[in-house]
Scaffold this motif. Structure first.
Motif, PDB file in Angstrom:
ATOM      1  N   ARG B  11      43.926  41.256  43.673  1.00  0.00           N
ATOM      2  CA  ARG B  11      43.020  42.379  43.333  1.00  0.00           C
ATOM      3  C   ARG B  11      41.744  41.843  42.686  1.00  0.00           C
ATOM      4  NH1 ARG B  11      45.850  46.821  44.847  1.00  0.00           N
ATOM      5  NH2 ARG B  11      47.996  46.978  44.179  1.00  0.00           N
ATOM      6  N   MET B  13      40.546  38.823  43.368  1.00  0.00           N
ATOM      7  CA  MET B  13      39.820  38.147  44.449  1.00  0.00           C
ATOM      8  C   MET B  13      39.107  39.147  45.354  1.00  0.00           C
ATOM      9  SD  MET B  13      42.623  35.205  45.398  1.00  0.00           S
ATOM     10  CE  MET B  13      41.774  34.416  46.765  1.00  0.00           C
ATOM     11  N   GLU B  14      39.674  40.335  45.456  1.00  0.00           N
ATOM     12  CA  GLU B  14      39.072  41.357  46.335  1.00  0.00           C
ATOM     13  C   GLU B  14      37.670  41.751  45.874  1.00  0.00           C
ATOM     14  OE1 GLU B  14      42.824  43.856  48.168  1.00  0.00           O
ATOM     15  OE2 GLU B  14      41.632  44.704  46.561  1.00  0.00           O
ATOM     16  N   ASN B  15      37.396  41.535  44.581  1.00  0.00           N
ATOM     17  CA  ASN B  15      36.062  41.874  44.075  1.00  0.00           C
ATOM     18  C   ASN B  15      34.981  41.030  44.742  1.00  0.00           C
ATOM     19  OD1 ASN B  15      36.990  43.818  42.345  1.00  0.00           O
ATOM     20  ND2 ASN B  15      37.302  42.387  40.665  1.00  0.00           N
TER      21      ASN B  15
END
Lengths: 159, 333
Positions: B11, B13-15
């Motif tokens: 989550r 890394m998704e940024n």
């Protein structure tokens, strides 16, 4: 002295700290694992993660509080010597410890899971920190109710 | 490492995913140089440098790096393997076709530049295995299949037969691996992936006027739809496919086709709708804190990003119609 009475009371006091403490340890572990994952990518979220990770720790404190209550009631604190209680009074104290022991144990685990989800939420939306705290705090309500029940029951036991 | 940790980290890394506004800016870049300047502000910057055309390599490097990073903390490596398997099979196809050409007398026939470095089998080992015909270390019973590929080639000299055999084996191996993982959502994803591939083949075969009987061998087993049922659609008018598949979840992808008679244009719309459907199959894990399938969902989203980036950069590099590119990337969130 009726040793069965005091044994039952002490057993209850031990369970209050032990079960609530186990629950808190598991809850904090789950939330901490989630926090470590988020902080690997964004170490700046340490403060927010720490607050959310600490939330499931309160049940352990509630358990300890009830243990102090019981020890105080039994006269085992302060070196004044133990109060004599019969098995019936011991069983009442044991029963009074159960709400915080059982609810503390289970609610801490679930609060840890909710905290983990909230930590994942602030990983994506840091601006939602307020909402992220409220969600696991809702689980806390039932631990507080259990603590109050245990305190009221203990106050009602005549020794 | 636990899945709570893995999902939380993903989550975070998704940024770093590229969003719709970035793609809009990229498509509007007047030159490739400007587009690459925008890209240099993202996680892809580590791999940029060198010639302008090197962006393709940068996209590959980013994908390889993400897989490498995930393999450090994902509890079950097979989840990454299942994502990488199609790349391994692609590499086997490229190497076999190269060897067919070389052994047919074309000494320059090796097309190693087409190999994907995203596979789970190290490229050097795979090349050595195929060139020396030492298949013992190859996973998923690939050695036996490669031997069968050689037999097929010697009988018919038709690379399509070889590709089909490898594709059948790819999907059977993916399903076997997914079932061994004991994660129902991953099994459901593989079954839907097989259906999606069958439906893509259906549109292609229709374009080539295949009948149900001729087309049936092209469809793979293991999906939710039986191959003979899919093949039977070849005998039906294209306009009725949507209705005939309406009882299935994946059938909604054919809504994208509408009543279009241009099958070539429809294929790209259907293909995109099928890709989106495959991501939707795993999206149920979006709100779970410890769902193993989230790893796969992350990889698929990253792959979709890489694909979109490639389309956008090729479009800018070749000065293609921006409106057309925008339409192609309309699904980017």
């Amino acid at each position: 002295m009726d040793l069965l009475g005091i044994s039952l009371a002490l057993f209850g006091a031990a369970l209050a700290t032990a079960l609530a403490g186990i629950g808190s340890a598991i809850g904090i572990q789950v939330a901490g694992t989630s926090a470590a994952g988020v902080m690997t990518e964004d170490p700046d979220k340490f403060a927010s993660c720490l607050i959310l990770q600490a939330l499931p720790g309160t049940q352990g404190i509630y358990g300890l509080l009830i243990t102090f209550f019981v020890l105080n009631k039994l006269g085992l604190l302060g070196g004044g010597g133990a109060v004599a209680i019969n098995w019936n009074q011991g069983l009442q104290i044991f029963a009074a410890c159960m709400p915080v022991a059982l609810v503390g144990w289970i609610s801490a685990i679930h609060q840890g899971k909710t905290s983990a989800a909230s930590i994942q939420m602030i990983a994506k939306k840091p601006e939602a920190m307020g909402k992220a705290i409220i969600l696991p705090a809702m689980v806390e309500t039932y631990a507080v109710l259990a603590l109050l029940t245990s305190i009221l029951m203990l106050m009602g036991v005549q020794v | 490492m636990s899945y709570v940790y893995a999902v939380s980290r993903l989550r975070g890394m998704e940024n770093h995913f590229l969003d719709a506004s970035f793609f809009a800016r990229l498509i509007d870049s007047p030159t490739l140089e400007d587009a690459l300047k925008s890209l240099s502000e993202t996680s892809y910057s580590r791999w940029l440098g060198g010639a302008d055309g090197a962006f393709d390599r940068a996209i590959d490097e980013e994908m390889i790096d993400v897989c490498k990073e995930l393999s450090q903390f994902v509890p079950d490596q097979e989840l990454i393997t299942i994502f990488k398997m199609p790349h391994d099979f692609h590499n086997v196809k490229v190497l076999l076709k190269s060897l067919f050409r070389v052994r047919g007398g074309d000494l320059e026939g090796r097309r190693h530049e087409l190999l994907s470095r995203l596979g789970s089998i190290p490229l050097e080992e795979l090349i050595t295995a195929l060139e020396s015909e030492e298949y013992a270390f190859l996973p998923w019973n690939l050695g036996d299949i490669i031997k069968r590929c050689w037999l097929l080639w010697e009988q018919a000299k038709n690379p399509q037969h070889v590709e089909l055999l490898l594709d059948h084996h790819l999907f059977a191996s993916m399903l076997k691996l997914a079932e061994s993982l004991d994660v129902p959502a991953v099994v459901a994803w593989v079954r839907n992936k097989i259906d999606a591939e069958n439906l893509r083949s259906l549109v292609r075969l229709q374009r080539m006027n295949y009948t149900a009987m001729d087309g049936e061998p092209f469809f793979h087993f293991g999906g939710n739809l039986r191959p003979d049922d899919v093949a039977r659609l070849l005998n039906e008018p294209v306009e009725t496919w949507g209705n005939l598949l309406s009882h299935t979840d994946i059938g909604s992808a054919f809504e994208a086709m509408g009543d279009r008679s241009d099958l070539r244009a429809a294929l790209s719309d259907v293909s995109r709708a099928l890709d989106e459907h495959l991501i939707r199959v795993l999206e149920s894990s979006k709100y779970a804190t410890d769902a193993p399938e989230y790893i796969l969902l992350f990889l698929l989203n990253k792959e979709a990003e890489a694909q979109a980036l490639r389309i956008a950069l090729v479009s800018v590099a070749n000065d293609l119609d921006r409106e057309f590119t925008r339409r192609l990337l309309s699904h980017v969130r």
